[in-house]
Motif scaffolding. Structure first.
Motif, short mmCIF file in Angstrom:
data_model
loop_
_atom_site.label_atom_id
_atom_site.label_comp_id
_atom_site.label_asym_id
_atom_site.label_seq_id
_atom_site.Cartn_x
_atom_site.Cartn_y
_atom_site.Cartn_z
N PRO A 70 0.82 -1.21 0.00
CA PRO A 70 0.00 0.00 0.00
C PRO A 70 0.86 1.26 0.00
O PRO A 70 1.89 1.33 0.68
CB PRO A 70 -0.79 -0.11 1.32
N VAL A 71 0.44 2.26 -0.78
CA VAL A 71 1.11 3.57 -0.80
C VAL A 71 0.07 4.61 -0.38
O VAL A 71 -0.98 4.73 -1.01
CB VAL A 71 1.68 3.92 -2.19
N ILE A 72 0.37 5.34 0.68
CA ILE A 72 -0.56 6.30 1.27
C ILE A 72 0.02 7.70 1.13
O ILE A 72 1.21 7.91 1.38
CB ILE A 72 -0.79 5.97 2.76
N ARG A 73 -0.82 8.64 0.73
CA ARG A 73 -0.43 10.05 0.74
C ARG A 73 -1.07 10.68 1.97
O ARG A 73 -2.29 10.70 2.09
CB ARG A 73 -0.90 10.76 -0.52
N ARG A 74 -0.23 11.16 2.91
CA ARG A 74 -0.78 11.70 4.15
C ARG A 74 -1.08 13.19 4.01
O ARG A 74 -0.69 13.82 3.03
CB ARG A 74 0.19 11.47 5.32
N LEU A 240 -5.28 6.28 0.42
CA LEU A 240 -4.56 5.19 -0.22
C LEU A 240 -4.56 5.42 -1.72
O LEU A 240 -5.63 5.63 -2.33
CB LEU A 240 -5.24 3.86 0.12
N LEU A 241 -3.38 5.42 -2.34
CA LEU A 241 -3.30 5.59 -3.79
C LEU A 241 -3.74 4.30 -4.48
O LEU A 241 -3.39 3.19 -4.04
CB LEU A 241 -1.88 5.96 -4.22
N THR A 242 -4.49 4.43 -5.55
CA THR A 242 -4.96 3.26 -6.28
C THR A 242 -3.86 2.73 -7.21
O THR A 242 -2.89 3.44 -7.52
CB THR A 242 -6.19 3.62 -7.14
N GLU A 243 -4.05 1.50 -7.67
CA GLU A 243 -3.10 0.94 -8.64
C GLU A 243 -3.06 1.82 -9.89
O GLU A 243 -1.99 2.04 -10.47
CB GLU A 243 -3.51 -0.50 -9.01
N TRP A 244 -4.22 2.31 -10.29
CA TRP A 244 -4.28 3.15 -11.48
C TRP A 244 -3.44 4.42 -11.29
O TRP A 244 -2.71 4.82 -12.19
CB TRP A 244 -5.73 3.52 -11.79
#
Length: 252
Positions: A70-74, A240-244
């Motif tokens: 998972p990649v999150i932008r805070r 949470l950043l999407t795969e897209w």
């Protein structure tokens, strides 16, 4: 003698980092109180980027997509970290008026926090605030970020009590690295807090250091409730950043 300002303390264990970020932002923007949140580890390894971070410059996107990390932008600024069960999170949310000696800008907030942590690490290692990082000597073990509103500010830190070496391969060396990094790779640049103190001792010392600045009241997570008025609409900006979105970032 002037009474110390009140700070509510929430102790968590293993709460997912996105859930923690949502709680922090809600308390920052809708609560009138001071808060300290301590979260001892987060279960699922996750990458967390600052609000202006660009995935293609900061993470190995192909590896992240392959391994479903998972990649999150805070909602706050700061750099990029990968967090897991070996990370201890400490957050301070303060009213400006309750810490009037701290100018509401990143550097003064960092200076204030480093003085607090110098008490936590007294007699332990060679602790110093170096640029925007907490380090022992010249090796980083704590990454910081802030967000500042009209009357309040948040300072949160991810402390590397331990880390999984293979997870560091998901992160690129950022273009805007601190000068003291000297182009070192991740493993030469960071160190583990476990070499200096136990998790329990760190958390105990942190709370004790806070007691010199605030009157501490421990609050159960369930009792936090909605701090804002019922009619207040609040939308979290950490996501949470999407795969897209990651694939689009890779394509540029």
């Amino acid at each position: 003698m002037t009474a110390l300002p009140l700070m509510n303390l929430i102790k968590l264990r293993g709460v997912p980092i996105l859930q923690q970020l949502h709680l922090e932002e809600r308390l920052l923007r809708t609560s009138p109180h001071n808060w300290c949140i301590i979260n001892d580890g987060t279960i699922l390894p996750s990458i967390v980027m600052g609000i202006s971070g660009k995935p293609a410059e900061l993470v190995e996107i192909n590896s992240v997509l392959r391994d479903k990390v998972p990649v999150i932008r805070r909602f706050s600024g700061g750099g990029t970290v990968i967090v897991d069960t070996g990370t201890i999170f400490v957050t301070f949310i303060c009213n400006k008026d309750d810490v009037p000696e701290v100018q509401p800008y990143p550097r003064p907030i960092m200076s204030w926090s480093s003085l607090l942590y110098s008490k936590v690490f007294q007699g332990v290692g060679d602790f110093v605030l170096r640029e925007n990082d907490y380090v022992f000597g010249n090796r980083k073990f704590g990454g910081n970020a802030q967000s500042i509103t009209k009357n309040r500010w948040i300072h949160h830190t991810s402390f590397l009590w331990d880390y999984d070496i293979k997870n560091m391969a998901y992160l690129k060396i950022p273009k805007r690295a601190p000068e003291y990094r000297l182009a070192r790779n991740h493993l030469d640049f960071i160190c583990c807090m476990k070499e200096y103190m136990s998790r329990t001792n760190f958390i105990t010392r942190t709370v004790h250091a806070l007691e010199g600045e605030f009157s501490i009241e421990t609050i159960d997570m369930e009792a936090v409730g909605v701090e804002s008025a019922p009619h207040t609409k609040f939308v979290h900006s950490s996501k949470l950043l999407t795969e897209w979105e990651l694939e689009e970032a890779e394509l540029g």
